[in-house]
Structures are given as C-alpha cells and as structure tokens.
Design a protein around this motif. Structure first.
Motif, PDB file in Angstrom:
ATOM      1  N   SER A 332      -2.559  12.251  -2.125  1.00 13.84           N
ATOM      2  CA  SER A 332      -2.243  12.002  -0.728  1.00 13.84           C
ATOM      3  C   SER A 332      -3.511  11.909   0.110  1.00 13.84           C
ATOM      4  O   SER A 332      -3.579  11.125   1.052  1.00 13.84           O
ATOM      5  N   PRO A 371       2.238  10.337   2.804  1.00 15.71           N
ATOM      6  CA  PRO A 371       1.303  11.326   2.254  1.00 15.71           C
ATOM      7  C   PRO A 371       1.162  12.564   3.136  1.00 15.71           C
ATOM      8  O   PRO A 371       0.949  13.675   2.616  1.00 15.71           O
ATOM      9  N   SER A 372       1.298  12.371   4.449  1.00 14.34           N
ATOM     10  CA  SER A 372       1.205  13.545   5.327  1.00 14.34           C
ATOM     11  C   SER A 372       2.359  14.503   5.028  1.00 14.34           C
ATOM     12  O   SER A 372       2.164  15.726   4.963  1.00 14.34           O
ATOM     13  N   ILE A 374       3.976  14.777   2.216  1.00 13.92           N
ATOM     14  CA  ILE A 374       3.762  15.395   0.905  1.00 13.92           C
ATOM     15  C   ILE A 374       2.879  16.621   1.044  1.00 13.92           C
ATOM     16  O   ILE A 374       3.137  17.681   0.469  1.00 13.92           O
ATOM     17  N   LYS A 375       1.838  16.490   1.859  1.00 11.68           N
ATOM     18  CA  LYS A 375       0.927  17.620   2.020  1.00 11.68           C
ATOM     19  C   LYS A 375       1.661  18.815   2.612  1.00 11.68           C
ATOM     20  O   LYS A 375       1.500  19.940   2.160  1.00 11.68           O
TER      21      LYS A 375
ATOM     22  N   THR B 135       8.743  12.787  -1.959  1.00 16.93           N
ATOM     23  CA  THR B 135       8.078  11.543  -1.586  1.00 16.93           C
ATOM     24  C   THR B 135       9.137  10.521  -1.184  1.00 16.93           C
ATOM     25  O   THR B 135       8.959   9.767  -0.242  1.00 16.93           O
TER      26      THR B 135
END
Ligand code: HEM
Ligand SMILES: [Cu+2]
Ligand SMILES: [Cu+2]
Lengths: 602, 355
Positions: A332, A371-372, A374-375, B135
């Motif tokens: 990510s 990706p944000s 996911i973090k 995801t």
C-alpha cells in the motif's frame, strides 16, 4: 559510560575497531561536533530543533490570525506594540492577516512537516535501523541541513522587510503572486519566498538522494529489503516522491521569478491591474497550478508517509505483536507513492479543467483511498489481541490512526468532483487537510519523538507531561477541526478574515470564538512539550538499558549514547524481519538473533 | 492588564503541572517503575474508552447545534445543486458507517487489549483472506461513489442547453461586474487593451456589432430568471477569482486570460427563499472563493432570482454600454439616423485594437 563523552577512543566512521566502552572523538571541536557535524544523528537533531523553532513561529502565527477570526474587529493593543503599523489600533490589517496565513502554511508544510519531520527521522533512523555507520554521503547530508538553514534565514528575513512577506497563500498562485501591484506581499516578499523555496528544494534533493542511496546500498549483512523496518520503507518512498516531484516545483518557481522580474509571460495574460494594462499575452495562470500540485500532492504524502511508517513501528512494538500484513503495508505504501503522482488535478476541479480529464482524476483520486483503507485495517488488526502498553508514543500513534480515518474519509468527499464543486476552497478543505495532514503528521512526529528520544539523548521525556500533551492535543484537534466541516458545508470560503458582512456565513461567530480559544490552549500545551523536550535533554530521567522498549530493531543494539559510527564493535548481522513480537511465547526476538531450528514459521 | 492576567494564569498553571509531573516521576521511581507504569496504563486505557464515548456524543451534539445553520441538503436552489446534495447524502452515509465502525474498533481494541499479565499477545502476522476482503470492500464502495459522482459530474459540466440565457461575470480586485448580451443574445467581443476605467470597463470592441446592445451592470445584484437555464461566462481582469454560489452549490474560477463557463437552472425565486428560510432579508450571495488579495474576504456580489416578467421590467430600464459611452450615437437621444454607422464616429479604442 554515558559520562565518557570526552574520553579518547578510536572510533571513526568506517572503522570497525574499538577499544572499550568509551567512545567519542579525537579532538572534535565544538564546531565540528555540534555545528558543522557530519554525524547523521547530530544532523537529525539539528533538523528537529530547527523544526521545533519553526513550529513555534508558525503556530504563533496561527494563534494571531485565529484571534482575528474569533474576535473580528476587537482591539488587542498588545498586537500594536509588537507589530506596529501591521496592527494599527490593535486590530490585524488585512495584508498582515494574509501574510500570517501564508507564512503559517509555508512554514508548517515545508519547514516543519517536511524538513522537521522527515529530515529528522530519516537522518536518525535510516543508518541506525539498517545497520550503517552513517549516510552514504555525510558531507552532502550536512549540506542538506545547511541549505535548509539558508532557506530558513531567507524566509525569516522576509518577515522583516517593509512590505512584508509573501501573502498570496502557501500555494502562491500567480497572477496574484506575480504582480507587484496586486498586493503588498507580492513585492519583495514574494521574491524572497521563491528564493527560499529554491534553497529548500536543493536541501530536500540532497537529503532525498542520500536517503535513497543509503537505504539501497548500505544495509548490514542479512538486512534484505523485506527485512527493513517499516519506517525505513516509508522514508524510502518519501525520498523517491521528493526527488521526482520537487524539481517540478523548482521549475514552476523559477518561471514565476522570471514572470515577476524579467517580463516573461509564462503565467500572465490579459491583465489589467490597479488600472494599468499590462503587455503580457499568451501565458496561462493555470499552468502554475499544474506545476505546483504536481509537487503539492506528492508533498502531502511526503509529509504523511514517514509518520505512517513510525506509527506502524510504534504500534507493533507497544502492542507486543507483529505489524499485521507487512507485505500489504509495503504494497500500500508503494501504491500510494505511485498514485500520489497521478491525482494532482483534484486540486483544480473548478479551474475550468476539461470535464473528461476531471473524471479521470476522480477515478485515480478515489483509488488512492483503497491503499489508505488497507493501512487502517492493518493497524486495527495489529492492535487486536495485543497486549498494549500506552506509552506517550503509543497514544500519539493511536491518535494518528483516529485522525487519519477522519481526515481520509473527508478526502472522499473532496475527491469526488461533483461534491468538490460545492466544497472547493471552503473551510471544509481546511478541516480535511489539517486533520489528515497537519495534526495526523504532527501526531506521528510526536510519537517518533517520544519513542526515539531515549536513543537521541540517552534520557526520557517526562511521561506525565507527555500524557497531558496527548490528551489536550487530541481533544483540542477534534474540537477545532471537526465543527469546521460545517462551516465548509455552508459554503464558507477559506481565507475570509471577517464574515460579518456575509449573510450565509456570519452565523458561525460563536463557533469561531470557541475554536480560537481552544487553539490558544492547544498552542500553550505545545509550548509545554517544547519545554519538556529541552528540559529533558539535560535533566530527564536517564536511560539505563540499551533496549528500553523491548524492541527488535537494530538501533537498540547500539550503546545508550552512540558515538559517530553508531556501533562500537562490528555492525551486527540481521537474521530475521523486525516484527517477531510474541512469537513462540517469547515477548520479542531481536533481528540480530539467528533463527533457531525449533522456531515456528510464519 | 487582561493580557497580563492571562499570561500569569498560564504561567502558573504551567508551573503547577510541571511540578506534579516531576513529582510523579519521583514517586514512580520510589514505588517501582513497573507498578507505576501499569497503573498509568490502566488510566490511559480507560481514558481512551471515555474519549470514544464522549467523542461520539460530541459528534451528535455538534450536528444538532450546527446542521441548522447550513442550507439543508436537498434544498439547494438549483437543479445541479440538488444533484450535489444527493451525492453528499450518499457519501455521508457510506463514510459515516465506515467512520463509526473503524473508530469504535480502534478505541475499543485499545481498551480491551490493554496490557495485562493474564494475556499473551497473539502472534498474527498476516492472513490473506482477511486482506483480500478488506481490499475488495472499499473498492466496491468507492466504485459506487465514483459511479454516481461521474454521472452527476458530466451532467453538471456538460454543454448548456441551447435556450440558456447568458450572463458574463468579470471579477477584479475586489468587485464583480456583469454583462448581459442584449436582444441579439450574443456577447460582443472584447480585448483587454481596450480597457478604460471611464467608458469601457470590460474592454469591449466597439466595432463588433454584437457589442451595441450589451448591457453592463455593476454595483447592483445580478438578475436571473427562475427555472430558466443560465450560462455564466466567467473571466477576471487582474488575478484569479472564483464565482462561488453557495445556495446553488456552484462554483467556478475566474481566470485572467482563460474564460470559463458554468451553467445551472435556478429553481427558487428570491421571494420563495425568503419564505422558505423565514428570513425576510434573504439574498443570494456571490462569494469570491479564490484568494485574490487583501480584499478577498469582502468581495461580495448579490443575485436576485425572479420571474421572467420582473426580469423584463428590470432589463427594460438598462441602457447598453455602447450608448452610455457614446450618447451621441444613441437613437433614443437623436431622431435620426436610427442605427449608428460604425464608420461615422470611430471610437478611439478601436484604433488601438487591431484584433
Ligand atoms: C483518502 C485520501 C484522500 C483524498 C481522496 C483526498 C482528496 C483531496 C482533495 C480532492 C483535495 C482538494 C480539495 C479542494 O481544494 O477542493 C484535497 C486537499 C488537500 N488534501 Fe487531501 N485527500 C486525501 C488524503 C489526504 C492526505 C493523506 C493528505 C496529507 C497527508 C491530504 C492533504 C491535503 C491537503 C494539504 C489539501 C489542501 C491543499 C490546499 O488547497 O491548500 N489529503 N484532498
Ligand atoms: Cu491532493
Ligand atoms: Cu476575488
């Protein structure tokens, strides 16, 4: 051994010899040790302390303009005492207000959260965590700091010139910033702003190239890229972003200098200013915005990524649990770094941008939220079923996650061009980026300072003050910025210093008052932190073990007060990833410990 | 005096805090660092939970206090504004759910999994299934948002209908000027070097016949016709400004040298808005939304939305800029000739304007 600072010993950069516990330097003068130092740790501290000074100045500016916003029209005689004609009668002159806003933004974004944050921690952590004696080029590293210092001097001087510093906003859009007649701040102040930025860019390029080459080339034996602690990966992507995007800002700034002083027309066309018809034709004011935001958007991640990296590390160490999804965290970071280059025009949806192009930027912008997200989920899972120790650093890391969630979600409003038509350039944007970038990155920085202070100074910060610092700051941050979203939803434009003439926006006077009062309190508490910082350098509780947090990474294998060269003996070899916490019933397993035959796999 | 007191109180508070902080450090050392640490750990874990609960109450309270101050979603005064309101609603619902769940988990986990002798941290470095799930879910949610967003965006930024009326808006430090195209419905050409503060504030080209009937309005509200699409042609003379219409939820930059456009249909007359908001003084405001210099905050314009008849009455009283600047050519001042011959008296400006 901590008293042994001035005892002779034989450790030099690159030498692996050592004699005994004593380490220091041969005949190092004060100047070469503390001023023109080439030790990455000292340079890191220089960045940090300069950043703190700038943060106080920039924070003070915000208190001043918040006074205007909270109490428009009210006279504060003390302001006239200090600022003379800029605050005649104790009220802030509009030019002064805009100068304050501009300097606040510039100073905090570039000098504090870029230099002060990634300059500090890239310097301190990279060699220590990858197992290197220093940066690839200690000399360029030193230059990087001194270019930053020069940039600081130029910017600081611009505060004292007759016509005042730049006042066109931290984004410095031309034609406002290009036309001497458009505002007082567009006279000499704007040139100084541009020169200062040019010096700053040189500084960050020197720094960035050094960080990249150090990470790629100077890792100790066994430290493969996938065994790097996450702060290092974050600094790596930060440096890559900076190296690729800062030159674009440099070109934009230089063209602006030309337009200002040499009569070129890169950004100027069809202008009648202060009754004068200018000769310029054919330029595009929007071009500057493209150049600016091509840096500007990566810049916000340059500010955020180091904080993300440190928060990951600190959460893992203190929940005594591995970071969840190391590879996903890497992925990510990588995705964010790539996408950060492809979304800049989301700051320009209403500039007359081609609508189709706009829709592409909507897609790419909202993509970055994946990706944000996911973090965030990975941080949450890291905390899940941990055994969490709430050190001040941990609390700030938790606060970071909370703020990042809040501010990231408002990004989804703004990234959607349809909504951005209404919200662009309103207080909603101000709320968004202060939460997600301003306060969150500050939280990451505080977390880093509390966590690595023992490594930097061999002493602890006072943790009671640390807890007060955390609780007041997080409550204050939400009190200040959460309600601000409503002002933005009502359409209140940003950079309005007095809303009383506006029917649609003058209903928030009480709120503005509350925000001002809270921000003064929060500012006072930051001063308390600064006091704690300097006091503890000399009087803090001493660190008595090399590994006070029970952490796995290499910096905790150095002596309590490491000399230049970091390790007294050979640089340790690395055998595992940095996050073996709670494995096989053991609380932590340092990276230097070989994998045993009986160990379970993960 | 007041400042002195504030400073004194701050200093005192600071001193007290500092003494307590130092004392607690000593106490910790005496009582055993580990024990003291465990106790503060409990306190902070508890405070995190308190913060979550108070925070959620705060979010609710804040909404109660402030939601009434913004024009409620769904009551935007233009057709495009309604689309934007709908998009806002969808986004608030989706992000609100995510906000609630993630913040609750964050602080709850912190409280629940605070350090305790009884628990060992669970070694849990990764889990592909979980990671794929989280995801995919955000990706789907975002696809929904992007989908709606782009459909609305194209509707709003698409071409204005053919029958839309046209008004030109020009920003300059720190005022708004408007131009109506007149009977021919065409805005005459202009060139900035023709600017003249006295008789040609917009730099109109007088040899363009389309300019003859263009009406220049400044220092009074812009008038628009309700339920009739209007296309604003937006420009600026000096620096970048921005036409912000918060009640219509519309906004577009005014860029010197690069004209922009924006269109929408006002759906409520000013009179209706007065009733709806219960405010007899209600006005539609034009705010400058792009930092433009020291008067940025005061760069205010007004709009009146009215019926076609009212608009016609207002417009009938206006004289074109051309005839204001050259009264001797105005047919209503002279008996004959009815239409000014452009070669008869060449305005000075035209001599310079080669284009
Ligand atoms: C979920 C991810 C995010 C999205 C979709 C997003 C989207 C946006 C958009 C569209 C704008 C422009 C708003 C406008 O001017 O109308 C904006 C402004 C801004 N964002 Fe974000 N953002 C996100 C996360 C972040 C992060 C992580 C940071 C910083 C670390 C950040 C920092 C900023 C800043 C500094 C501005 C304002 C710049 C200015 O106009 O002065 N954003 N964001
Ligand atoms: Cu951005
Ligand atoms: Cu303006």
């Amino acid at each position: 051994m901590s008293e042994a600072l001035h005892v002779h010993s034989g450790v030099e950069v690159g030498h692996d010899v050592h004699h005994d516990d004593h380490h220091g330097h041969h005949h190092q003068s004060f100047i070469s040790k503390y001023v023109f130092s080439m030790d990455h740790k000292t340079i890191g501290k220089q960045f940090l302390i300069t950043g703190i000074v700038w943060a106080i100045i920039g924070g003070l500016f915000s208190v001043l303009f918040r006074l205007q916003l909270g109490f428009p029209g009210q006279s504060f005689p003390i302001l006239e005492t200090f600022f003379g004609h800029w605050a005649k009668g104790g009220t802030i002159h509009p030019e002064f207000y805009y100068a304050l806003v501009t300097m606040h933004g510039t100073v905090l974004v570039f000098f504090v959260l870029t230099a002060g944050l990634s300059g500090t921690f890239a310097n301190i952590l990279i060699p220590l965590q990858i197992g290197a004696r220093d940066m690839a080029s200690p000399f360029l590293n030193m230059l990087s700091y001194w270019f930053f210092f020069m940039a600081s001097i130029v910017m600081l001087s611009s505060l004292f010139i007759q016509t005042g510093p730049a006042s066109g906003g931290w984004t410095m859009y031309p034609p406002l910033s290009a036309l001497h007649d458009a505002s007082l701040g567009s006279k000499a102040g704007a040139d100084m702003w541009l020169i200062s930025m040019a010096l700053f860019i040189v500084s960050s390029l020197l720094g960035g190239l050094n960080y990249i080459s150090t990470i790629l080339n100077m890792r100790t034996k066994g430290m493969s890229m996938t065994r790097l602690p996450l702060p290092i990966w974050a600094m790596f992507f930060t440096a890559v972003l900076g190296v690729l995007s800062f030159p674009v800002l440099l070109s934009g700034a230089i063209l602006l200098l030309f337009d200002r002083n040499l009569g070129t027309s890169f950004y100027l066309s069809d202008i009648v200013v202060a009754g004068n018809i200018l000769p310029n034709e054919g330029g595009s004011a929007i071009l500057f915005q493209h150049l600016f935001w091509f840096l500007g958007h990566p810049e916000v991640y340059i500010i955020l990524l180091p904080a993300m990296g440190m928060v990951s590390e600190i959460l893992s160490v203190n929940s005594r649990k591995p970071i969840f999804g190391y590879m996903a965290m890497l992925g990510s970071l990588f995705a964010i770094a790539i996408l950060a280059f492809l979304v800049w025009a989301h700051h320009m949806f209403v500039t007359g941008l081609n609508p189709f192009l706009g829709s592409v930027f909507v897609l790419l912008t909202l993509l970055i939220a994946v990706p944000s997200a996911i973090k965030v989920f990975n941080w949450l899972t890291t905390l899940w079923r941990g055994n969490i120790r709430f050190t001040p650093a941990t609390l700030f890391a938790i606060g970071f996650v909370s703020l990042f969630i809040s501010g990231g979600l408002t990004g989804i409003f703004l990234g959607n061009s349809t909504i951005d038509i209404h919200l662009h350039d309103t207080m909603f944007v101000v709320a968004h980026f202060h939460i997600v970038m301003g306060v969150a990155s500050f939280f990451g920085m505080f977390a880093g300072v509390y966590h690595w202070y023992p490594k930097m100074f061999g002493r602890y910060l006072n943790s009671t003050l640390g807890y007060i610092h955390f609780w007041v700051t997080i409550c204050g941050a939400y009190l200040i910025f959460w309600p601000m979203h409503y002002e933005g939803l009502a359409g209140m434009p940003r950079r309005y210093l007095d809303k009383s003439i506006w029917q649609a926006f003058n209903q928030f006077a009480d709120l503005d008052k509350m925000i001002t009062i809270v921000s003064i309190v929060v500012f006072a508490v930051q001063l308390m932190f600064v006091f704690n910082f300097f006091y503890s350098i000399f009087k803090g509780r001493k660190v008595t073990s090399t590994n006070p947090w029970g952490a796995n990474t290499l910096e905790w294998t150095t002596p309590i007060n490491p000399g230049h060269g970091n390790w007294t003996g050979e640089i340790p070899e690395v055998h595992r990833w940095p996050y073996d916490y709670g494995k096989d019933g053991r609380e932590f397993i340092p990276q230097t410990e070989p994998i045993s035959a009986s160990e379970s796999k993960h | 005096m007041q400042t002195f007191f504030i400073v004194a109180i701050l200093a005192l508070g600071f001193l007290v805090t500092f003494q307590i902080a130092k004392a607690s450090e000593y106490v910790a050392v005496i009582r055993g660092a580990d024990k003291a640490r465990k106790q503060t750990n409990k306190i902070n874990g508890f405070l995190l939970l308190v913060f979550l609960i108070l925070g959620m109450i705060g979010v609710y309270y804040c909404n109660e206090r402030l939601a009434g101050k913004i024009l409620p979603f769904g009551s935007a005064a233009s057709d495009h504004g309604l689309l934007i309101d709908r998009m806002l609603k969808i986004t608030i619902i989706i992000t609100g759910i995510v906000f609630f769940i993630t913040q609750v988990l964050l602080f709850w986990y912190c409280f629940k999994y605070q350090e305790s002798e009884k628990r060992k941290a669970f070694y849990f470095p990764h889990n592909n299934k979980l990671e794929i799930i989280w995801t995919v879910i955000p990706a789907i949610a975002l696809t929904v948002l992007v989908g709606f967003g782009i459909i609305y965006w194209f509707r709003i930024t698409g071409d204005a209908p053919k029958d839309a009326s046209v008004v030109e808006v020009t920003g300059s430090q720190f005022k708004w000027e408007f131009r109506y195209p007149g009977d021919d419905k065409i805005l005459g050409k202009k060139y900035f070097k023709n600017y003249n503060a006295v008789n040609n504030p917009l730099g109109q080209l007088w040899d363009d016949p389309a300019n003859r009937d263009d009406v220049y309005v400044t220092g009074e509200p812009m008038h628009l016709v309700v339920n009739k699409p209007v296309k604003l042609v937006i420009g600026a003379k000096d620096v970048i400004h921005d036409v912000g219409l918060s009640h219509f939820r519309m906004k577009m930059d005014a860029v010197p040298g690069t004209p922009t456009t924006m269109w929408f249909t006002p759906t409520k007359t000013s009179r209706q808005m007065k009733e709806e908001t219960g405010n007899p003084d209600f006005v539609y405001e034009i705010s400058c939304d792009q930092m433009c210099g020291q008067g940025h905050w005061s760069m205010r314009g007004e709009i009146i939305v009215e019926t076609q008849e009212e608009f016609d009455v207002w417009m009938a009283k206006k004289k074109s800029m051309y005839y204001t600047s050259f009264p001797e050519l105005d047919p209503s001042n002279k008996k004959a000739p009815a239409i000014a011959d452009s070669s008869a008296a060449k305005p000075v400006a035209m001599l310079q304007a080669g284009k």
